[in-house]
Design a protein around this motif. Structure first.
Motif, PDB file in Angstrom:
ATOM      1  N   ALA A   1       0.953  -0.889  -0.304  1.00  0.00           N
ATOM      2  CA  ALA A   1      -0.011  -0.018   0.150  1.00  0.00           C
ATOM      3  C   ALA A   1       0.941   1.440   0.211  1.00  0.00           C
ATOM      4  O   ALA A   1       1.955   1.393   0.389  1.00  0.00           O
ATOM      5  N   GLY A   2       0.362   2.103  -1.101  1.00  0.00           N
ATOM      6  CA  GLY A   2       1.501   3.206  -0.232  1.00  0.00           C
ATOM      7  C   GLY A   2       2.751   3.223  -1.191  1.00  0.00           C
ATOM      8  O   GLY A   2       3.574   4.193  -1.829  1.00  0.00           O
ATOM      9  N   GLY A   3       3.112   2.074  -1.823  1.00  0.00           N
ATOM     10  CA  GLY A   3       4.210   1.935  -2.757  1.00  0.00           C
ATOM     11  C   GLY A   3       4.179   2.606  -4.632  1.00  0.00           C
ATOM     12  O   GLY A   3       3.600   3.600  -5.230  1.00  0.00           O
ATOM     13  N   SER A   4       5.597   2.516  -4.532  1.00  0.00           N
ATOM     14  CA  SER A   4       6.180   2.978  -5.834  1.00  0.00           C
ATOM     15  C   SER A   4       7.005   1.602  -7.033  1.00  0.00           C
ATOM     16  O   SER A   4       7.186   1.058  -6.380  1.00  0.00           O
TER      17      SER A   4
ATOM     18  N   TRP B   1       4.631   4.619 -11.718  1.00  0.00           N
ATOM     19  CA  TRP B   1       3.490   5.154 -10.022  1.00  0.00           C
ATOM     20  C   TRP B   1       3.712   5.397  -8.766  1.00  0.00           C
ATOM     21  O   TRP B   1       4.212   3.892  -8.440  1.00  0.00           O
ATOM     22  N   THR B   2       2.965   6.088  -8.315  1.00  0.00           N
ATOM     23  CA  THR B   2       3.283   5.783  -6.826  1.00  0.00           C
ATOM     24  C   THR B   2       1.513   5.291  -6.798  1.00  0.00           C
ATOM     25  O   THR B   2       0.790   6.036  -7.326  1.00  0.00           O
ATOM     26  N   LEU B   3       1.588   4.831  -6.002  1.00  0.00           N
ATOM     27  CA  LEU B   3      -0.321   4.616  -5.332  1.00  0.00           C
ATOM     28  C   LEU B   3      -0.500   5.635  -4.026  1.00  0.00           C
ATOM     29  O   LEU B   3       0.552   6.004  -3.285  1.00  0.00           O
ATOM     30  N   PRO B   4      -2.055   5.520  -3.785  1.00  0.00           N
ATOM     31  CA  PRO B   4      -2.085   5.784  -2.452  1.00  0.00           C
ATOM     32  C   PRO B   4      -1.828   5.105  -1.076  1.00  0.00           C
ATOM     33  O   PRO B   4      -1.308   4.076  -1.170  1.00  0.00           O
ATOM     34  N   PRO B   5      -1.581   5.922   0.253  1.00  0.00           N
ATOM     35  CA  PRO B   5      -1.349   5.034   1.878  1.00  0.00           C
ATOM     36  C   PRO B   5      -1.721   4.114   1.797  1.00  0.00           C
ATOM     37  O   PRO B   5      -1.675   3.358   2.072  1.00  0.00           O
ATOM     38  N   ASP B   6      -3.230   4.105   1.885  1.00  0.00           N
ATOM     39  CA  ASP B   6      -4.080   3.217   1.854  1.00  0.00           C
ATOM     40  C   ASP B   6      -4.543   1.694   1.164  1.00  0.00           C
ATOM     41  O   ASP B   6      -5.196   1.158   1.096  1.00  0.00           O
ATOM     42  N   ASP B   7      -4.122   1.995  -0.100  1.00  0.00           N
ATOM     43  CA  ASP B   7      -4.052   1.051  -1.587  1.00  0.00           C
ATOM     44  C   ASP B   7      -3.049   0.484  -2.297  1.00  0.00           C
ATOM     45  O   ASP B   7      -1.637   1.107  -2.464  1.00  0.00           O
ATOM     46  N   HIS B   8      -3.459  -1.102  -2.576  1.00  0.00           N
ATOM     47  CA  HIS B   8      -1.877  -1.695  -3.171  1.00  0.00           C
ATOM     48  C   HIS B   8      -2.456  -2.231  -4.878  1.00  0.00           C
ATOM     49  O   HIS B   8      -2.060  -3.185  -5.110  1.00  0.00           O
ATOM     50  N   ASP B   9      -3.624  -1.773  -4.878  1.00  0.00           N
ATOM     51  CA  ASP B   9      -4.023  -2.312  -6.352  1.00  0.00           C
ATOM     52  C   ASP B   9      -4.291  -1.776  -7.344  1.00  0.00           C
ATOM     53  O   ASP B   9      -4.105  -1.078  -7.762  1.00  0.00           O
ATOM     54  N   PHE B  10      -2.955  -2.296  -7.716  1.00  0.00           N
ATOM     55  CA  PHE B  10      -2.228  -1.490  -9.439  1.00  0.00           C
ATOM     56  C   PHE B  10      -2.756  -2.392 -10.245  1.00  0.00           C
ATOM     57  O   PHE B  10      -3.063  -2.294 -11.454  1.00  0.00           O
ATOM     58  N   SER B  11      -3.177  -3.425 -10.097  1.00  0.00           N
ATOM     59  CA  SER B  11      -3.444  -5.064 -11.510  1.00  0.00           C
ATOM     60  C   SER B  11      -5.218  -4.613 -11.265  1.00  0.00           C
ATOM     61  O   SER B  11      -5.465  -4.564 -12.801  1.00  0.00           O
TER      62      SER B  11
ATOM     63  N   PRO C   1      -7.246   6.553  -7.698  1.00  0.00           N
ATOM     64  CA  PRO C   1      -6.353   7.701  -7.839  1.00  0.00           C
ATOM     65  C   PRO C   1      -4.906   6.970  -8.114  1.00  0.00           C
ATOM     66  O   PRO C   1      -5.170   6.159  -6.838  1.00  0.00           O
ATOM     67  N   PHE C   2      -4.117   7.500  -8.117  1.00  0.00           N
ATOM     68  CA  PHE C   2      -2.142   7.458  -8.101  1.00  0.00           C
ATOM     69  C   PHE C   2      -1.673   8.277  -9.129  1.00  0.00           C
ATOM     70  O   PHE C   2      -2.461   9.119  -9.532  1.00  0.00           O
TER      71      PHE C   2
END
Length: 179
Positions: free
Chosen positions: A9-12, A64-74, A47-48
């Motif tokens: 979550a929140g990863g780049s 990409w950097t995802l929001p702090p509470d989200d890891h769903d890039f797929s 958002p991302f």
């Protein structure tokens, strides 16, 4: 063995997406606008940040950097790819996008994509360099600043790169990127 994606979550993340059969369709102006519109639509609902990106004729790389509470890039990629594919086929059949003979029913994208969770600032920087040097690596231009479909100029304005960065050969680490 089943592939497991790394999720934080929140990863780049660094991504590589490739067109089906490496068809050179992405740098047509209409196709680029469809790609931008697909990104905007998905970003509005999920958002991302697109930290960096380069689009070449048959593939793209981005961070990409995802929001702090989200890891769903797929899910985001599934939506972007399907939206782009649908509208690309529609425009191609109407003659608004350059037609490539005999591929009307073929997929637009390869099924999978490459993703890499960026571990630290050094890993992030190496992938940023890889993205921006990619048009030179593939022989499309002599300098990153000359490639229109890249975030390189944005990074020049931020002072991260000089305009002449990458106009002479640079050594990219072997473990960066995936094409």
């Amino acid at each position: 063995m089943q592939y497991r994606r790394s999720r934080q979550a929140g990863g780049s993340y660094f991504f590589t997406l490739v067109t089906h059969s490496r068809r050179k369709i992405l740098t047509d102006n209409d196709a680029l606008e469809l790609l931008r519109a697909s990104f905007r639509r998905v970003k509005a609902k999920r958002p991302f940040l697109v930290d960096a990106m380069v689009v070449l004729p048959d593939h793209l790389h981005c961070i990409w950097t995802l929001p702090p509470d989200d890891h769903d890039f797929s899910t985001r990629w599934r939506l972007i790819k399907s939206r782009f594919s649908r509208y690309f086929r529609e425009r191609r059949s109407s003659g608004r996008v350059h037609a490539v003979s005999g591929i009307e029913c073929q997929p637009v994208w390869q099924n999978r994509y490459w993703e890499h969770l960026l571990r630290d600032e050094e890993d992030y920087r190496r992938h940023l360099d890889y993205i921006h040097y990619n048009p030179v690596k593939h022989g499309y231009t002599k300098s990153p600043v000359d490639w229109s479909w890249s975030s390189f100029r944005r990074y020049v304005l931020k002072g991260v790169y000089t305009e002449d960065w990458g106009s002479s050969a640079i050594n990219l680490p072997q473990d960066v990127g995936r094409e």
